[in-house]
Design a protein around this motif. Structure first.
Motif: not given
Length: 260
Positions: A189-196, A202-203, A208-213
């Motif tokens: 569910n990487y993309e869903r997590t990334f979008q969150r 704030e875009g 956002a990718r750092e946080l997802t990882e």
């Protein structure tokens, strides 16, 4: 090894049965389940969990506002206990520290995992842990399967699973192995997590990718919790005995009833 339960409408569900514990034993299968919240649970998945698997009690450790926004599906005859680890009204504490470079969205935050796991050892949340552990073992010892969850089944549910497995005599390595299984669902569910996280950042896509990882299940997360427990309470054994209220005699009883 724990069994991953494949469902259609919720992720990260597994049976902790089969995890090795001290004395050449293992957690009994079909007693202790962990996973994500039960909002949107389909009839078929409900049949799998509550009829075929026989789950008789649900323990929801989310904040009250999370539970209100995405309530668990009501299952007739199944007890649903709300024992939040954080909740300003119920517990007296709520986690409100956003990670660097993020904003608060409603009442939700993108936390810094290291700080979050350390803060879980605060006395108010520990009091909730005591209740959740007691409720889980009460059900399991009576051979009534229990399902424990937070939102995604990683952090708060992960710590609850850690505590139960610790009491039953699992090694830290075995506990970590179970915890890391969360990454299967997380990566799917990487993309869903990334979008969150993009909303929190704030875009800012890089942030956002750092946080997802950073928000994958990582060994450093459990290590931070263990360290905080040692600092505040002496050791994990002291924590089990003095904070969870499980002495050596009760611990042996639980091992007898919940392992094989």
């Amino acid at each position: 090894m724990p069994e991953v339960v494949q469902l259609q409408t919720i992720d990260n569900v597994r049976d902790l049965g089969g995890i090795a514990v001290a004395g050449n034993r293992a957690v009994k299968r079909g007693l202790l389940f962990r996973g994500s919240a039960l909002a949107g649970l389909s009839d078929g998945d409900a049949e799998e969990l509550f009829v075929r698997r026989g789950v008789a009690r649900v323990i929801d450790v989310r904040c009250g506002w999370e539970r209100a926004e995405k309530p668990d599906v009501d299952i007739p005859g199944v007890e649903n206990l709300h024992i939040p680890f954080y909740d300003l009204d119920i517990v007296g504490i709520e986690y409100t520290e956003p990670a660097e470079g993020t904003k608060v969205v409603g009442r939700d935050v993108a936390c810094d995992p290291d700080r979050f796991y350390r803060k879980l050892a605060n006395p108010l949340t520990v009091g909730q842990m005591r209740q959740a552990v007691a409720a889980a073992f009460e059900s399991a010892a009576a051979e009534k399967p229990v399902y424990m969850h937070c939102s995604g089944g990683k952090d708060r549910a992960g710590i609850l699973a850690l505590l139960l497995l610790t009491v039953l005599g699992a090694s830290r390595e075995a506990i970590l192995d179970d915890y890391l299984i969360t990454n299967v669902a997380r990566d799917k569910n990487y993309e869903r997590t990334f979008q969150r996280f993009l909303k929190f950042a704030e875009g800012d896509e890089q942030r956002a990718r750092e946080l997802t990882e950073a928000h994958r299940a990582r060994p450093e997360n459990l290590a931070a919790f263990y360290e905080a427990v040692d600092e505040a309470y002496g050791s994990m054994d002291d924590f089990v005995r003095n904070q969870l209220g499980i002495d050596d005699s009760l611990r042996e009883q639980l091992r007898t009833s919940c392992t094989e």
